[in-house]
Design an enzyme around this catalytic site. Structure first.
Site, short mmCIF file in Angstrom:
data_model
loop_
_atom_site.label_atom_id
_atom_site.label_comp_id
_atom_site.label_asym_id
_atom_site.label_seq_id
_atom_site.Cartn_x
_atom_site.Cartn_y
_atom_site.Cartn_z
N LYS A 1 -0.68 12.98 0.17
CA LYS A 1 -0.71 12.23 1.43
C LYS A 1 0.04 12.94 2.55
O LYS A 1 0.12 12.45 3.65
CB LYS A 1 -0.14 10.84 1.21
CG LYS A 1 -1.01 10.02 0.26
CD LYS A 1 -0.49 8.65 0.06
CE LYS A 1 -1.38 7.94 -0.96
NZ LYS A 1 -0.86 6.62 -1.27
N GLY B 1 0.81 -1.21 0.00
CA GLY B 1 0.00 0.00 0.00
C GLY B 1 0.84 1.25 0.00
O GLY B 1 1.86 1.34 -0.67
N THR B 2 0.44 2.22 0.79
CA THR B 2 1.07 3.53 0.81
C THR B 2 2.50 3.47 1.36
O THR B 2 2.78 2.75 2.30
CB THR B 2 0.24 4.49 1.69
OG1 THR B 2 -1.02 4.67 1.06
CG2 THR B 2 0.90 5.84 1.83
N THR B 3 3.37 4.26 0.75
CA THR B 3 4.73 4.39 1.23
C THR B 3 4.90 5.80 1.78
O THR B 3 4.71 6.78 1.07
CB THR B 3 5.74 4.16 0.08
OG1 THR B 3 5.55 2.85 -0.44
CG2 THR B 3 7.16 4.31 0.58
#
Length: 133
Positions: free
Chosen positions: A72, A39-41
């Site tokens: 983000k 998912g998100t880094t």
């Protein structure tokens, strides 16, 4: 008289020191674990004069890319930013609400907002709506 040693000089960049070890392990039958998407880094680095924050910009829904340019890293105050992963719209609205409340707090007190104040305000907001951080 001071002298400098060229032997102890630090060299920046990528180190290939583990390549030989990895080749030997692979030759002996060791298989490295396969990478998988998580998912998100989001990454943060603290240095002497500040902090550097970084995040990817994709918003995904399982295997579908919902938005290729999703921010983000969210502004809360001039000295406070928030990195969010998960439901992008919830993160955006929560940080906007906290940012506006902190700006009102700053105007009332005529002081720079402290990080612990933002933290406490965010915890109270999330608890009020039964969201677990």
């Amino acid at each position: 008289m001071a002298t400098t040693s060229c032997l102890n000089r630090e060299v920046g960049g990528f180190s290939f020191a583990n390549c030989g070890r990895n080749a030997l392990l692979e030759k002996n039958g060791f298989t490295a674990p396969t990478p998988y998407k998580t998912g998100t880094t989001i990454a943060g680095i603290i240095f002497k004069d500040g902090v550097v924050l970084g995040a990817d910009t994709r918003a995904t829904e399982d295997t579908v890319v919902a938005d290729k340019n999703c921010s983000k890293i969210h502004f809360i105050a001039p000295n406070i930013y928030c990195c969010g992963a998960g439901t992008a719209a919830d993160t955006e609205m929560t940080t906007q609400m906290i940012a506006s409340n902190l700006e009102l707090h700053r105007l009332n007190t005529d002081r720079t907002v402290r990080v612990c104040t933002a933290n406490q305000m965010l915890k109270q907001y999330l608890f009020r709506y039964k969201v677990t951080p």
